[in-house]
Write a protein that holds these residues in place. Structure first.
Motif, mmCIF file in Angstrom:
data_model
loop_
_atom_site.group_PDB
_atom_site.id
_atom_site.type_symbol
_atom_site.label_atom_id
_atom_site.label_comp_id
_atom_site.label_asym_id
_atom_site.label_seq_id
_atom_site.Cartn_x
_atom_site.Cartn_y
_atom_site.Cartn_z
ATOM 1 N N ALA B 72 42.984 40.652 38.871
ATOM 2 C CA ALA B 72 42.279 41.727 39.566
ATOM 3 C C ALA B 72 40.786 41.414 39.657
ATOM 4 C CB ALA B 72 42.506 43.049 38.832
ATOM 5 N N VAL B 73 40.210 40.896 38.564
ATOM 6 C CA VAL B 73 38.773 40.542 38.561
ATOM 7 C C VAL B 73 38.509 39.448 39.590
ATOM 8 C CG1 VAL B 73 36.948 39.459 37.177
ATOM 9 C CG2 VAL B 73 38.384 41.237 36.167
ATOM 10 N N GLN B 74 39.405 38.453 39.662
ATOM 11 C CA GLN B 74 39.206 37.363 40.627
ATOM 12 C C GLN B 74 39.343 37.866 42.063
ATOM 13 O OE1 GLN B 74 41.868 34.239 39.418
ATOM 14 N NE2 GLN B 74 40.473 33.498 37.826
ATOM 15 N N ALA B 75 40.260 38.809 42.287
ATOM 16 C CA ALA B 75 40.407 39.380 43.636
ATOM 17 C C ALA B 75 39.133 40.135 44.022
ATOM 18 C CB ALA B 75 41.610 40.327 43.668
ATOM 19 N N LEU B 76 38.558 40.845 43.061
ATOM 20 C CA LEU B 76 37.288 41.554 43.319
ATOM 21 C C LEU B 76 36.186 40.553 43.656
ATOM 22 C CD1 LEU B 76 37.325 44.274 40.517
ATOM 23 C CD2 LEU B 76 37.139 44.697 42.983
ATOM 24 N N TYR B 77 36.189 39.439 42.958
ATOM 25 C CA TYR B 77 35.191 38.392 43.188
ATOM 26 C C TYR B 77 35.323 37.829 44.608
ATOM 27 C CZ TYR B 77 33.096 33.730 42.884
ATOM 28 O OH TYR B 77 32.370 32.597 43.147
ATOM 29 N N VAL B 91 42.900 43.869 46.415
ATOM 30 C CA VAL B 91 42.909 43.621 44.964
ATOM 31 C C VAL B 91 44.305 43.936 44.395
ATOM 32 C CG1 VAL B 91 41.900 44.286 42.740
ATOM 33 C CG2 VAL B 91 40.452 44.098 44.768
ATOM 34 N N GLY B 92 44.864 45.062 44.804
ATOM 35 C CA GLY B 92 46.212 45.452 44.345
ATOM 36 C C GLY B 92 47.253 44.473 44.842
ATOM 37 N N ALA B 175 45.201 47.739 37.183
ATOM 38 C CA ALA B 175 44.765 49.111 37.487
ATOM 39 C C ALA B 175 43.588 49.509 36.596
ATOM 40 C CB ALA B 175 45.929 50.081 37.277
ATOM 41 N N LEU B 176 43.616 49.040 35.352
ATOM 42 C CA LEU B 176 42.523 49.337 34.412
ATOM 43 C C LEU B 176 41.222 48.698 34.899
ATOM 44 C CD1 LEU B 176 42.489 50.842 31.649
ATOM 45 C CD2 LEU B 176 42.531 48.589 30.567
ATOM 46 N N VAL B 177 41.333 47.476 35.445
ATOM 47 C CA VAL B 177 40.160 46.796 36.000
ATOM 48 C C VAL B 177 39.616 47.592 37.178
ATOM 49 C CG1 VAL B 177 39.388 44.720 37.238
ATOM 50 C CG2 VAL B 177 40.817 44.495 35.196
ATOM 51 N N ALA B 178 40.532 48.066 38.043
ATOM 52 C CA ALA B 178 40.126 48.862 39.209
ATOM 53 C C ALA B 178 39.431 50.149 38.760
ATOM 54 C CB ALA B 178 41.354 49.190 40.057
ATOM 55 N N TRP B 179 39.981 50.784 37.723
ATOM 56 C CA TRP B 179 39.410 52.044 37.205
ATOM 57 C C TRP B 179 38.003 51.820 36.652
ATOM 58 C CZ3 TRP B 179 38.555 53.288 31.880
ATOM 59 C CH2 TRP B 179 38.217 54.622 31.653
ATOM 60 N N ASN B 180 37.786 50.635 36.118
ATOM 61 C CA ASN B 180 36.503 50.307 35.496
ATOM 62 C C ASN B 180 35.507 49.741 36.500
ATOM 63 O OD1 ASN B 180 34.969 50.193 33.113
ATOM 64 N ND2 ASN B 180 35.266 47.971 32.997
ATOM 65 N N TYR B 189 43.935 50.500 44.709
ATOM 66 C CA TYR B 189 44.628 49.388 44.029
ATOM 67 C C TYR B 189 46.137 49.538 44.178
ATOM 68 C CZ TYR B 189 46.523 46.694 40.075
ATOM 69 O OH TYR B 189 47.271 45.851 39.292
ATOM 70 N N TRP B 190 46.659 50.740 43.863
ATOM 71 C CA TRP B 190 48.113 50.955 43.947
ATOM 72 C C TRP B 190 48.580 50.927 45.393
ATOM 73 C CZ3 TRP B 190 50.679 49.680 40.036
ATOM 74 C CH2 TRP B 190 50.262 49.973 38.738
ATOM 75 N N SER B 191 47.727 51.415 46.283
ATOM 76 C CA SER B 191 48.078 51.408 47.711
ATOM 77 C C SER B 191 48.254 49.964 48.192
ATOM 78 C CB SER B 191 46.987 52.139 48.491
ATOM 79 O OG SER B 191 47.019 51.745 49.827
#
Lengths: 252, 261
Positions: B72-77, B91-92, B175-180, B189-191
């Motif tokens: 998830a962090v890499q997708a955000l990057y 990201v999801g 999901a925790l990464v997305a929440w943070n 993320y879930w979508s």
């Protein structure tokens, strides 16, 4: 009866047993003696087909082991109880579970009967208090006694003892010898004892076979040991006397 | 033949010989004795399922939680590159595809190679060098069937369970990464995860789990069962079991991808 005929075995081209022939008669206790590395334990493993000879044959009650399919070989093996040199107890099980194992595997007896028989075997080796201890919690002598209880649990026709007293103090060795004598009579088993301990031989054997440099060098009764003039056997026996200090019926 | 080719021929011969012994061992183990006590085997299977599966849950969950989180962090990057504007939901999607198709099985497999493979090889190796396997055979027990079948079956049955746990934990970690994160909401993320979800990805993961479970346990049983020597032999078998399991898992992973995707 167990018959070994012209048995030879090599490992990586190094001959360990050469043309060994001997027989174990019903009801007797045969001691196979010899120096360390002379091939005694290798010979013992041939008795139950754990090793296959390069040449020669092993017959148990007339059945040639090499001819038997695996299922039949397992059937023949059930005639044997084996006391391994290090005990070979299953270390994940308690002493009682170790003794129960062969009963649980091969008998249709109830749980109560199995436990009663296993406890009776532990009582025979005078270790009922160790029933719930794991092998790691037992001394070397106690482990061998539990292994002995496991070997006799199914009342085998033949019992093979691989160095039953090696690594034990003289007092514990005597206890093991007495146990072997008593058990052989109680369950009327035929015994084969692999040892280099002459003291043990004199205590428990009816007949002796001396293996030297992979060959069957000498056979005779225990009484014959006292009168032998064979230089190799005499040297072996005297070396034992020197180690032990004294043996019953000291040799001339 | 040039001299340099001689060691290569020797190694290839050993490899083929080893594969033959491995196949023969498994064939003999699964040729179950007619007189087997089913109750005894089932008891043994239950013990192995706990050791292989239940006891592995914490470390598998930990490893896949970090894998899902890192995905998830890499997708955000990746989204930060202005030259390639991507929707937040990617990201999801990225995490879901990575976890379900690859990380859920492969990370779990590597954890099990170290934890379960090494334990099986060390256990059977110790039994071999302390004559416990000889003792089984001397009693008339088919030691191959008694020792190998429950362990391999436990691997095959429990790996899919571990995969489901690993995939769930991995997705939750994403999901925790997305929440943070300030860049994406948990809903997005879930979508994203749902948008490109294909049930076949889970089927693919489950099939790979079965293959990996079999590979790790059978290779480790083989190395352990044929241990030679004392403590050093057990050490060698354990190391070889771990390394070989990892190599065969990677090979099996590639074959599964080519055949099933």
């Amino acid at each position: 009866m167990i018959e070994i005929r012209h048995l030879s075995k090599s490992f990586d081209g190094r001959p360990v047993l050469r043309d060994v022939s001997l027989e174990v008669r019903e009801g007797e206790t045969l001691a196979i003696i010899g120096r360390s590395g002379s091939g005694k334990s290798v010979l013992l493993k041939h008795f139950i087909g754990l090793l296959v000879p390069d040449a020669g044959e092993v017959r148990v009650d007339g059945e040639r082991l090499a001819d038997l399919p695996y299922a039949d070989l397992r059937r023949v093996r059930r005639k044997f109880g084996v006391l391994f040199q290090g005990g070979a107890l299953f270390d994940s099980m308690s002493a009682l579970q170790n003794v129960e194992f062969p009963l649980r595997t091969f008998s249709d007896a109830s749980e109560e009967e199995i436990e009663a028989r296993a406890m009776a075997c532990l009582e025979m080796v005078e270790l009922p208090d160790a029933a719930h201890k794991k092998p790691a919690e037992l001394s070397g002598g106690m482990q061998k006694r539990v292994a002995l209880a496991r070997a006799i649990a199914v009342e085998p026709k033949y019992i093979l003892y691989d160095e039953p007293t090696s690594g034990l103090d003289p007092e514990t060795s005597n206890t093991i010898d007495e146990l072997i004598n008593r058990l052989n009579h109680e369950i009327n088993a035929t015994g084969v004892v692999i040892t280099h301990d002459i003291h043990s031989v004199l205590n428990i054997a009816d007949r002796v076979a001396f293996i030297h440099e992979g060959r069957l060098h000498w056979t005779g009764s225990v009484a014959d040991l006292h009168t032998t003039t064979d230089p190799e056997l005499s040297a072996f026996v005297r070396a034992n006397e020197y180690q032990i200090g004294s043996v019953p019926n000291p040799l001339p | 033949m040039p001299l340099t080719a001689v060691p290569l021929v020797g190694q290839t011969t050993r490899l083929v010989e080893g594969f033959g012994r491995y196949s023969l061992l498994l064939a003999r183990a699964f040729n179950l004795p007619r007189d087997l006590k089913l109750k005894l085997y089932l008891q043994n299977l239950r013990v192995q399922m706990v050791r292989v599966g239940v006891d592995s849950i914490p470390i598998v969950a930990l490893a896949t939680a970090f894998s899902g989180g890192v995905s998830a962090v890499q997708a955000l990057y990746q989204r930060q590159d202005p030259a390639f504007p991507l929707p937040t939901s990617i990201v999801g999607t990225f995490t879901e595809e990575a976890v379900l198709l690859e990380l859920g099985t492969l990370v779990t497999a590597f954890v099990l190679c170290g934890r379960v493979g090494a334990r099986i090889a060390a256990e059977l190796g110790t039994m071999r060098v302390t004559e416990q396997i000889d003792a089984l055979e001397a009693m008339g027990v088919n030691s191959r069937s008694y020792l190998i079948v429950p362990r391999v079956l436990a691997g095959v049955l429990m790996f899919p369970v571990l995969y489901v746990i690993a995939a769930s934990v991995g997705m939750l970690a994403g999901a925790l990464v997305a929440w943070n994160s300030d860049a994406i909401t948990v809903a997005a993320y879930w979508s994203g995860a749902r948008a490109f979800f294909r049930p076949y990805s889970v089927v693919f993961g489950l099939i790979k789990s079965l293959v990996f479970g079999f590979t790790i346990t059978s290779v480790s049983c083989y190395k352990g069962y044929y241990t030679r020597g004392g403590a050093e032999g057990v050490g060698t078998s354990t190391t070889q079991a771990t390394v070989l399991s990892c190599v065969f898992v990677l090979l099996a992973d590639y074959v599964c991808a080519v055949v099933l995707l």
